[in-house]
Design a protein around this motif. Structure first.
Motif, PDB file in Angstrom:
ATOM      1  N   VAL A   1      -7.041   5.616   1.257  1.00 14.26           N
ATOM      2  CA  VAL A   1      -5.684   5.022   1.016  1.00 14.26           C
ATOM      3  C   VAL A   1      -4.962   5.464   0.671  1.00 14.26           C
ATOM      4  O   VAL A   1      -4.584   6.783  -0.631  1.00 14.26           O
ATOM      5  CB  VAL A   1      -6.117   3.896  -0.330  1.00 14.26           C
ATOM      6  CG1 VAL A   1      -4.729   3.398  -0.848  1.00 14.26           C
ATOM      7  CG2 VAL A   1      -6.988   3.163   0.115  1.00 14.26           C
TER       8      VAL A   1
ATOM      9  N   VAL B   1      -4.351   1.876   4.064  1.00 15.02           N
ATOM     10  CA  VAL B   1      -5.555   1.785   4.550  1.00 15.02           C
ATOM     11  C   VAL B   1      -5.969   2.831   5.552  1.00 15.02           C
ATOM     12  O   VAL B   1      -5.130   1.982   6.981  1.00 15.02           O
ATOM     13  CB  VAL B   1      -5.799   0.497   3.287  1.00 15.02           C
ATOM     14  CG1 VAL B   1      -7.403   1.195   3.733  1.00 15.02           C
ATOM     15  CG2 VAL B   1      -5.354   0.074   2.066  1.00 15.02           C
TER      16      VAL B   1
ATOM     17  N   TYR C   1     -13.267   5.369   3.349  1.00  7.92           N
ATOM     18  CA  TYR C   1     -11.760   4.569   3.724  1.00  7.92           C
ATOM     19  C   TYR C   1     -11.049   5.983   2.830  1.00  7.92           C
ATOM     20  O   TYR C   1     -11.601   5.692   1.953  1.00  7.92           O
ATOM     21  CB  TYR C   1     -11.685   3.081   3.510  1.00  7.92           C
ATOM     22  CG  TYR C   1     -12.432   2.307   4.895  1.00  7.92           C
ATOM     23  CD1 TYR C   1     -11.611   1.860   6.123  1.00  7.92           C
ATOM     24  CD2 TYR C   1     -13.734   2.493   3.793  1.00  7.92           C
ATOM     25  CE1 TYR C   1     -12.638   1.428   6.319  1.00  7.92           C
ATOM     26  CE2 TYR C   1     -13.944   1.013   4.923  1.00  7.92           C
ATOM     27  CZ  TYR C   1     -13.684   0.370   6.014  1.00  7.92           C
ATOM     28  OH  TYR C   1     -14.655  -0.459   7.257  1.00  7.92           O
TER      29      TYR C   1
END
Length: 272
Positions: free
Chosen positions: A254, A220, A252
């Motif tokens: 991932v 992440v 964010y």
């Protein structure tokens, strides 16, 4: 009479064609197979039934009132349905939709046999409106078909629920199939999360689908590329799941790592 030169040329062309055909036919391995065929439906909301096909994706069918349908697993278009191995795992993805438990009957059978197998009755009482996973062990061999009945079943001795949401059913089983293409070999891993956006402290649920096996990790990063967390998944094969909570709001990304290397495209998530 055919000359030796012409005969040599024709045999050469035939050999080339045979080699090309042989090169195209391959045995493609698989580790898991989602539902590919739904039939014999008797459901109150037929428009939603197709959402159960394929891997879990949070597009779910709202079912209940003893809704019934049959399913089979085929690894690729045009391939015969897979015979389930005794001890294989059925991953049932569902969401509880009422204050009662989510009840479901799974009848194993083989209409080509015909082999009528046992019925597995499951009753789950997970949190409301939170996607959940139940593993069911295949209780014997020779079965190619599942009959699924969702809803309350007074004959089973369990009140169950009048409704629940069903996302997917995946057969986790190793095998191979013959094909002239390689859809599973070239398939890209996918990441999906629910809910999105989400409140950072409450977290989000991430579903991982991979076409091959390996040691999995979710990396992440924040919007400027700084690493904020690593989530080990262990050995992954087919599907995996993880939960993620963050310390603050923002955007964010991932990234799935398989054996330490990036695999597939990063997933953009938003926390509030």
């Amino acid at each position: 009479m055919m000359s030796s030169m012409v005969r040599s040329i024709l045999f050469g062309l035939l050999a080339t064609l045979l080699l090309a055909s042989k090169a195209e036919a391959q045995f493609i391995p698989y580790d898991s197979i989602p539902i590919d065929s739904i039939y014999g439906t008797d459901v109150g909301n037929p428009a939603s039934i197709d959402s159960i096909e394929g891997a879990p994706d949070y597009f779910q069918a709202h079912m209940g009132g003893l809704d019934f349908f049959g399913v089979q697993f085929t690894p690729a278009p045009g391939q015969p349905s897979v015979m389930m191995d005794s001890g294989a795992i059925l991953q049932v993805y569902w969401t509880r939709a009422s204050t009662d438990s989510c009840a479901m009957d799974i009848q194993f059978s083989n209409p080509d046999g015909p082999t009528l197998g046992p019925t597995v009755h499951i009753v789950e009482a997970g949190p409301l409106y939170v996607p959940s996973l139940t593993n069911v062990i295949v209780p014997g061999s020779g079965f190619t078909t599942l009959g699924i009945s969702v809803g309350s079943n007074p004959n089973a001795g369990e009140p169950g629920a009048d409704s629940c949401f069903l996302d997917a059913i995946v057969l986790v089983q190793h095998g191979t199939y013959s094909s002239v293409s390689t859809p599973l070999a070239v398939a890209q891993p996918t990441l999906k999360n629910y809910p999105n956006p989400f409140y950072h402290s409450s977290g989000t649920h991430i579903a991982v689908a991979v076409p091959h096996s390996g040691e999995g990790t979710l990396l992440v990063r924040d919007a400027i590329g700084r690493e904020v967390e690593r989530i080990p998944l262990g050995s992954v094969s087919g599907q995996a799941e993880a939960s993620l909570s963050l310390e603050g709001a923002g955007v964010y990304f991932v990234q799935l790592l398989i054996d330490g290397s990036p695999s597939g495209s990063p997933l953009e998530i938003s926390s509030q």
